[in-house]
Design a protein around this motif. Structure first.
Motif, mmCIF file in Angstrom:
data_model
loop_
_atom_site.group_PDB
_atom_site.id
_atom_site.type_symbol
_atom_site.label_atom_id
_atom_site.label_comp_id
_atom_site.label_asym_id
_atom_site.label_seq_id
_atom_site.Cartn_x
_atom_site.Cartn_y
_atom_site.Cartn_z
ATOM 1 N N GLU A 68 32.525 13.292 30.255
ATOM 2 C CA GLU A 68 32.822 11.864 30.289
ATOM 3 C C GLU A 68 31.540 11.083 30.542
ATOM 4 O OE1 GLU A 68 35.680 8.771 32.843
ATOM 5 O OE2 GLU A 68 35.825 10.948 33.112
ATOM 6 N N ARG A 69 31.427 9.922 29.897
ATOM 7 C CA ARG A 69 30.197 9.135 30.019
ATOM 8 C C ARG A 69 30.062 8.541 31.420
ATOM 9 N NH1 ARG A 69 26.598 10.918 27.372
ATOM 10 N NH2 ARG A 69 27.974 12.642 27.803
ATOM 11 N N THR A 70 29.030 8.957 32.102
ATOM 12 C CA THR A 70 28.665 8.461 33.421
ATOM 13 C C THR A 70 27.144 8.322 33.455
ATOM 14 O OG1 THR A 70 28.390 10.682 34.348
ATOM 15 C CG2 THR A 70 30.613 9.697 34.474
ATOM 16 N N PRO A 71 26.599 7.631 34.447
ATOM 17 C CA PRO A 71 25.132 7.573 34.551
ATOM 18 C C PRO A 71 24.497 8.960 34.605
ATOM 19 C CG PRO A 71 26.116 5.907 35.954
ATOM 20 C CD PRO A 71 27.248 6.735 35.419
ATOM 21 N N LEU A 72 25.165 9.897 35.276
ATOM 22 C CA LEU A 72 24.641 11.265 35.343
ATOM 23 C C LEU A 72 24.652 11.907 33.964
ATOM 24 C CD1 LEU A 72 23.736 13.863 36.759
ATOM 25 C CD2 LEU A 72 26.149 14.340 37.257
ATOM 26 N N ALA A 73 25.748 11.772 33.239
ATOM 27 C CA ALA A 73 25.855 12.390 31.910
ATOM 28 C C ALA A 73 24.830 11.790 30.952
ATOM 29 C CB ALA A 73 27.266 12.210 31.361
ATOM 30 N N ASP A 74 24.653 10.484 31.002
ATOM 31 C CA ASP A 74 23.695 9.827 30.109
ATOM 32 C C ASP A 74 22.261 10.269 30.414
ATOM 33 O OD1 ASP A 74 25.730 8.485 28.846
ATOM 34 O OD2 ASP A 74 25.496 6.651 30.020
ATOM 35 N N ALA A 75 21.916 10.308 31.688
ATOM 36 C CA ALA A 75 20.560 10.715 32.068
ATOM 37 C C ALA A 75 20.315 12.185 31.727
ATOM 38 C CB ALA A 75 20.341 10.476 33.560
ATOM 39 N N ALA A 76 21.334 13.013 31.939
ATOM 40 C CA ALA A 76 21.206 14.444 31.635
ATOM 41 C C ALA A 76 21.075 14.677 30.136
ATOM 42 C CB ALA A 76 22.412 15.207 32.179
ATOM 43 N N GLU A 77 21.828 13.915 29.338
ATOM 44 C CA GLU A 77 21.737 14.061 27.884
ATOM 45 C C GLU A 77 20.330 13.716 27.394
ATOM 46 O OE1 GLU A 77 23.672 12.216 23.777
ATOM 47 O OE2 GLU A 77 24.788 12.082 25.661
ATOM 48 N N ASP A 78 19.775 12.644 27.912
ATOM 49 C CA ASP A 78 18.409 12.242 27.546
ATOM 50 C C ASP A 78 17.408 13.336 27.934
ATOM 51 O OD1 ASP A 78 16.394 10.155 26.751
ATOM 52 O OD2 ASP A 78 15.832 10.385 28.851
ATOM 53 N N GLY A 119 16.049 12.714 38.155
ATOM 54 C CA GLY A 119 15.746 13.324 39.442
ATOM 55 C C GLY A 119 16.592 12.826 40.603
ATOM 56 N N PRO A 120 16.716 11.508 40.797
ATOM 57 C CA PRO A 120 17.515 11.006 41.922
ATOM 58 C C PRO A 120 18.991 11.374 41.840
ATOM 59 C CG PRO A 120 16.050 9.302 41.078
ATOM 60 C CD PRO A 120 16.010 10.429 40.090
ATOM 61 N N LEU A 121 19.492 11.696 40.653
ATOM 62 C CA LEU A 121 20.914 11.997 40.471
ATOM 63 C C LEU A 121 21.260 13.471 40.722
ATOM 64 C CD1 LEU A 121 21.563 9.908 37.227
ATOM 65 C CD2 LEU A 121 22.015 9.249 39.601
#
Length: 226
Positions: free
Chosen positions: A92-102, A185-187
């Protein structure tokens, strides 16, 4: 009297019907609430599963990236990172998922371009050696000799063009990875992302490769054919 009895019966019937409707309404509310609670619980459980899978994907992607940037490299890095990228994209799209995908996407592209540059370096060297051997060979320098020399110089140009393109793209991707790791990193915790020093050192080596390639190409260009 009969009319009063009939009225009382109608009143009692209406009251019973009202109670039934009220009970039915309460039952519907209970069912809806249960469904909402169940859905929220499922989403909460899925979110935890997604987060766990994302963190695991990031951790292993970091290990793979370190292999890629190391001296020996990693032959199967792209396929392994592709699998992690697919898992992160499925979350599911979350800030963590978006940052990890990048981050994982960047790692995969770095692995791909590092493999390209490693593959293209030997043909470039071989092209330079072939040109040098042709120029050093004895014999009469007729039209056929000059045509062959010209073709070999073009071969050197093309080989170095492809190599330099791969190295320039790799340099740019490594620069982007510095931003990706800073975002992620912070996530997940700094220990789970590749170190900035590792990326910077790898970028320095790539820039040295690029400089050597440019120097070798310019040297080949300056060789007189006359």
């Amino acid at each position: 009297m009969e009319e009063e009895s009939e009225g009382e019966e109608e009143t009692r019937g209406a009251g019973a019907l009202g109670k039934k409707l009220a009970l039915a309404g309460i039952a519907v509310v209970i069912v809806v609430l249960a469904a909402v609670i169940g859905l929220l619980a499922y989403k909460g459980h899925k979110k935890k599963l997604d987060e766990t899978a994302i963190v695991a994907a990031v951790a292993d992607s970091t290990l793979i990236l370190r292999e890629v940037l190391g001296a020996e490299g990693a032959a199967d890095a792209v396929s392994r990172l592709d699998a992690h990228l697919a898992r992160v994209k499925a979350a599911e799209r979350t800030p963590l998922a978006d940052a990890a995908e990048d981050y994982v996407l960047g790692a995969r592209e770095i692995a791909r371009r590092r493999a390209d540059a490693t593959r293209l370096a030997p043909p470039a060297a071989a092209a330079r050696q072939a040109l040098a051997a042709h120029l050093a060979a004895g014999g009469r320098r007729d039209d056929a000799w000059f045509r062959a020399a010209g073709d070999l110089k073009k071969r050197v140009e093309n080989a170095h063009y492809e190599l330099n393109a791969a190295l320039k793209t790799l340099d740019s991707l490594l620069d982007g990875m510095l931003e990706s790791r800073k975002r992620l990193g912070p996530l997940v915790g700094e220990k789970l992302v590749v170190g900035a020093d590792v990326v910077s050192a790898a970028r320095g080596r790539v820039q040295e490769e690029l400089q050597r390639s440019a120097t070798e190409l310019e040297r080949a260009r300056q060789i007189p054919l006359g």
